[in-house]
Design a protein around this motif. Structure first.
Motif, PDB file in Angstrom:
ATOM      1  N   ALA A   1      -8.981   1.671  -6.569  1.00  0.00           N
ATOM      2  CA  ALA A   1      -8.208   0.842  -7.494  1.00  0.00           C
ATOM      3  C   ALA A   1      -9.118  -0.205  -8.124  1.00  0.00           C
ATOM      4  CB  ALA A   1      -7.066   0.160  -6.756  1.00  0.00           C
TER       5      ALA A   1
ATOM      6  N   SER B   1      -7.701  -2.745  -9.415  1.00  0.00           N
ATOM      7  CA  SER B   1      -6.951  -3.840  -8.806  1.00  0.00           C
ATOM      8  C   SER B   1      -5.631  -3.275  -8.304  1.00  0.00           C
ATOM      9  CB  SER B   1      -6.709  -4.952  -9.823  1.00  0.00           C
ATOM     10  OG  SER B   1      -6.255  -6.120  -9.189  1.00  0.00           O
ATOM     11  N   CYS B   2      -5.108  -3.859  -7.225  1.00  0.00           N
ATOM     12  CA  CYS B   2      -3.845  -3.378  -6.670  1.00  0.00           C
ATOM     13  C   CYS B   2      -3.107  -4.532  -6.018  1.00  0.00           C
ATOM     14  CB  CYS B   2      -4.074  -2.256  -5.661  1.00  0.00           C
ATOM     15  SG  CYS B   2      -5.150  -2.718  -4.283  1.00  0.00           S
TER      16      CYS B   2
ATOM     17  N   LEU C   1      -0.150  -8.283 -10.335  1.00  0.00           N
ATOM     18  CA  LEU C   1      -1.251  -7.355 -10.599  1.00  0.00           C
ATOM     19  C   LEU C   1      -2.152  -7.891 -11.711  1.00  0.00           C
ATOM     20  CD1 LEU C   1      -2.631  -4.636 -10.044  1.00  0.00           C
ATOM     21  CD2 LEU C   1      -1.108  -3.600 -11.741  1.00  0.00           C
TER      22      LEU C   1
ATOM     23  N   ARG D   1      -4.527 -10.535 -10.578  1.00  0.00           N
ATOM     24  CA  ARG D   1      -5.656  -9.971  -9.833  1.00  0.00           C
ATOM     25  C   ARG D   1      -6.664  -9.309 -10.775  1.00  0.00           C
ATOM     26  NH1 ARG D   1      -4.024  -8.382  -4.034  1.00  0.00           N
ATOM     27  NH2 ARG D   1      -2.556 -10.045  -3.542  1.00  0.00           N
TER      28      ARG D   1
ATOM     29  N   SER E   1     -14.290   2.254 -10.203  1.00  0.00           N
ATOM     30  CA  SER E   1     -13.080   2.864 -10.776  1.00  0.00           C
ATOM     31  C   SER E   1     -13.209   3.080 -12.276  1.00  0.00           C
ATOM     32  CB  SER E   1     -11.863   1.984 -10.482  1.00  0.00           C
ATOM     33  OG  SER E   1     -12.063   0.678 -10.971  1.00  0.00           O
TER      34      SER E   1
ATOM     35  N   VAL F   1       2.193   3.008  -6.462  1.00  0.00           N
ATOM     36  CA  VAL F   1       1.658   3.582  -5.217  1.00  0.00           C
ATOM     37  C   VAL F   1       2.841   3.822  -4.277  1.00  0.00           C
ATOM     38  CG1 VAL F   1       0.058   3.264  -3.298  1.00  0.00           C
ATOM     39  CG2 VAL F   1      -0.490   2.311  -5.550  1.00  0.00           C
TER      40      VAL F   1
ATOM     41  N   THR G   1       1.650  -1.534  -6.663  1.00  0.00           N
ATOM     42  CA  THR G   1       1.242  -1.135  -8.003  1.00  0.00           C
ATOM     43  C   THR G   1      -0.264  -1.295  -8.111  1.00  0.00           C
ATOM     44  OG1 THR G   1       3.340  -2.001  -8.822  1.00  0.00           O
ATOM     45  CG2 THR G   1       1.706  -1.459 -10.466  1.00  0.00           C
ATOM     46  N   ALA G   2      -0.900  -0.409  -8.870  1.00  0.00           N
ATOM     47  CA  ALA G   2      -2.351  -0.443  -8.991  1.00  0.00           C
ATOM     48  C   ALA G   2      -2.784   0.044 -10.364  1.00  0.00           C
ATOM     49  CB  ALA G   2      -2.995   0.414  -7.902  1.00  0.00           C
TER      50      ALA G   2
ATOM     51  N   TYR H   1      -5.917   2.222 -12.134  1.00  0.00           N
ATOM     52  CA  TYR H   1      -7.036   3.138 -11.916  1.00  0.00           C
ATOM     53  C   TYR H   1      -7.538   3.593 -13.290  1.00  0.00           C
ATOM     54  CZ  TYR H   1      -4.946   3.519  -7.225  1.00  0.00           C
ATOM     55  OH  TYR H   1      -4.420   3.258  -5.994  1.00  0.00           O
TER      56      TYR H   1
ATOM     57  N   TYR I   1      -2.041   9.076  -2.907  1.00  0.00           N
ATOM     58  CA  TYR I   1      -2.732   7.848  -2.524  1.00  0.00           C
ATOM     59  C   TYR I   1      -3.130   7.885  -1.053  1.00  0.00           C
ATOM     60  CZ  TYR I   1      -0.683   6.662  -6.940  1.00  0.00           C
ATOM     61  OH  TYR I   1      -0.329   6.695  -8.267  1.00  0.00           O
TER      62      TYR I   1
ATOM     63  N   THR J   1      -5.445   2.554  -0.721  1.00  0.00           N
ATOM     64  CA  THR J   1      -5.414   2.136  -2.134  1.00  0.00           C
ATOM     65  C   THR J   1      -6.207   3.100  -3.019  1.00  0.00           C
ATOM     66  OG1 THR J   1      -7.357   0.724  -1.831  1.00  0.00           O
ATOM     67  CG2 THR J   1      -5.192  -0.299  -1.499  1.00  0.00           C
TER      68      THR J   1
END
Length: 437
Positions: A39, A41-42, A109, A112, A126, A187, A197-198, A200, A218, A221
């Motif tokens: 990820a 970010s997640c 999210l 982040r 990623s 996720v 939630t992430a 990619y 998944y 992560t």
């Protein structure tokens, strides 16, 4: 990463009518892993705190709690240390705001992502194929409703995160929220319950088809992309962005609403499964087509009504179950039990029964759902494996051991392809099956 990027770039191409896409440079068999993507970010769902590690998303008993906020949980000190750069965005704020701390998962999210962008200037693991800044946003296509949602989220971002973040200008924030709306991944665990939630970037490069060649699952992560059809060199990698249960018009309504395009895959052109998905009762005097179209309209409205009621945190489970039963009763006068609108409401009713701990009620709905799911979903569908899992575990809880074991083994067969034979879910499931023998 730079050398690996060059070798992988050969798989990125301009897909006719779709823009950027991804294709394979070698053959892949069903169940083979094309690639994994960490990820960018997640964020773990607030509802799952205490069940999963905030950093690695692994499910574990006796997680260690953050000593400061008492809200976040970790496998060990290593995970806690690894997550601190992100958790510090929320730790003191959760204490300061108390019960008034309520940013949406999307806001959490995005916070982040902004922190990661500031800390990491180089291409990360990623982004081997697609940089985060290159992700499609469709910001020019969003309607007033979506714009209002984005504006609300931007306000929430400023309200809850201003102490720890420097914000870009308003237009850049609108762009980022639009990118996340179009490209964020939900996720889910092995029973398709929402974990978080992430984002990619490399997986976001994959285009949609209602006849997908791969599936995304998944592992913690990490997103893993596996073939669900045999693939030849040069084949485009295609996933489904949406639930494939529904008929063509419904699928494309959803795609236009959320992703701003219409699918032109073979299934959408031929609508070959629509008739069976909209199955009606057989009668000696056929049902009037107008009656059927009116009931389809009612079914769509019933789906929306339940979704709205379910989003209302004050709606009691008994009220949600009543909505399901009322709509099933009305639609059942025209639709066969295998009609997708019937299946949708049965699935919701099953979920409510599980919440109310009515195991017999949940099994009753699940058994009606299972056979049509097997017929209507593609091979190796997580919707089918998760239904086998739920039913298997319900049967075992009611001491119906042989039926439960049979269902779990059928789930295992699908998951070995979708998740890979070495996935932690498979290891746990094999132990679960062995313990019942």
């Amino acid at each position: 990463i730079r050398d690996e990027t060059r070798s992988l770039q050969e798989t990125r191409f301009d897909s006719p009518g779709k823009g950027r896409g991804l294709r394979v440079t070698k053959a892949f068999k069903v169940g083979e892993l094309l690639f994994s993507c960490p990820a960018y970010s997640c964020v773990l769902s607030v509802k799952e705190r205490g069940c999963y590690c905030e950093f690695c998303f692994n499910r574990k008993e006796r997680l260690a709690r953050c000593g400061k906020c008492k809200k976040a949980f970790y496998c060990n000190a290593s995970c806690q240390k690894g997550d601190w750069a992100m958790h510090k965005l929320e730790c003191s704020a959760m204490i300061a705001f108390g019960e008034n701390w309520c940013p949406s998962e999307t806001v959490r999210l995005v916070a982040r992502i902004l922190a990661k962008k500031k800390a990491q200037k180089d291409r990360c693991a990623s982004e081997k194929l697609l940089l985060i800044g290159e992700i499609q946003s469709h910001v020019e296509d969003i309607d007033n409703k979506r714009r209002e949602m984005n504006e609300g989220d931007i306000a929430g971002l400023h309200h809850f995160y201003s102490k720890h973040l420097d914000f870009p200008d308003h237009s850049d924030l609108l762009l980022l929220f639009s990118q996340v709306a179009c490209n964020g991944f939900t996720v889910e665990d092995e029973e398709l319950y929402h974990m978080g939630t992430a984002l990619y970037p490399d997986v976001a490069l994959i285009n949609h088809s209602c006849l997908p060649s791969v599936i995304v699952t998944y592992n913690g992560t990490m997103a893993e992309v596996r073939a669900v059809q045999d693939m030849n060199p040069g084949d485009e990698v295609l996933i489904s962005y949406i639930d494939l249960l529904y008929p063509t018009d419904d699928r494309n309504d959803r795609l236009r609403e959320s992703y701003y395009f219409t699918c032109d895959c073979q299934e959408c052109k031929t609508k070959s499964k629509d008739k069976v998905k909209l199955k009606v009762h057989k009668r000696s005097d056929p049902i009037n087509p107008e009656v059927i179209s009116n009931m389809v309209r009612y079914g769509r409205n019933a789906v929306r009504e339940f979704r709205a009621a379910n989003l209302d945190s004050h709606a009691p489970p008994s009220e949600l179950l009543e909505i399901c039963e009322r709509s099933l009763d009305k639609m059942g006068a025209v639709f066969d039990d295998s009609n997708v609108y019937m299946l949708h409401m049965m699935y919701q009713a099953m979920g409510v029964c599980l919440y109310m701990e009515d195991l017999d009620g949940a099994i009753s709905y699940g058994e009606k759902i299972l056979k049509p799911y097997c017929q209507l979903y593609p091979a190796y569908s997580l919707n089918v494996s998760s239904m086998y899992l739920k039913l298997g575990r319900l049967y075992l809880a009611l001491d119906r051991h042989s039926t439960g074991l049979s269902a779990l083994k059928k789930a295992l067969a699908i998951m070995e392809v979708a998740h890979g034979k070495d996935h932690q879910y498979l290891t746990a499931l094999r132990k679960e099956i062995a313990s019942q023998k």
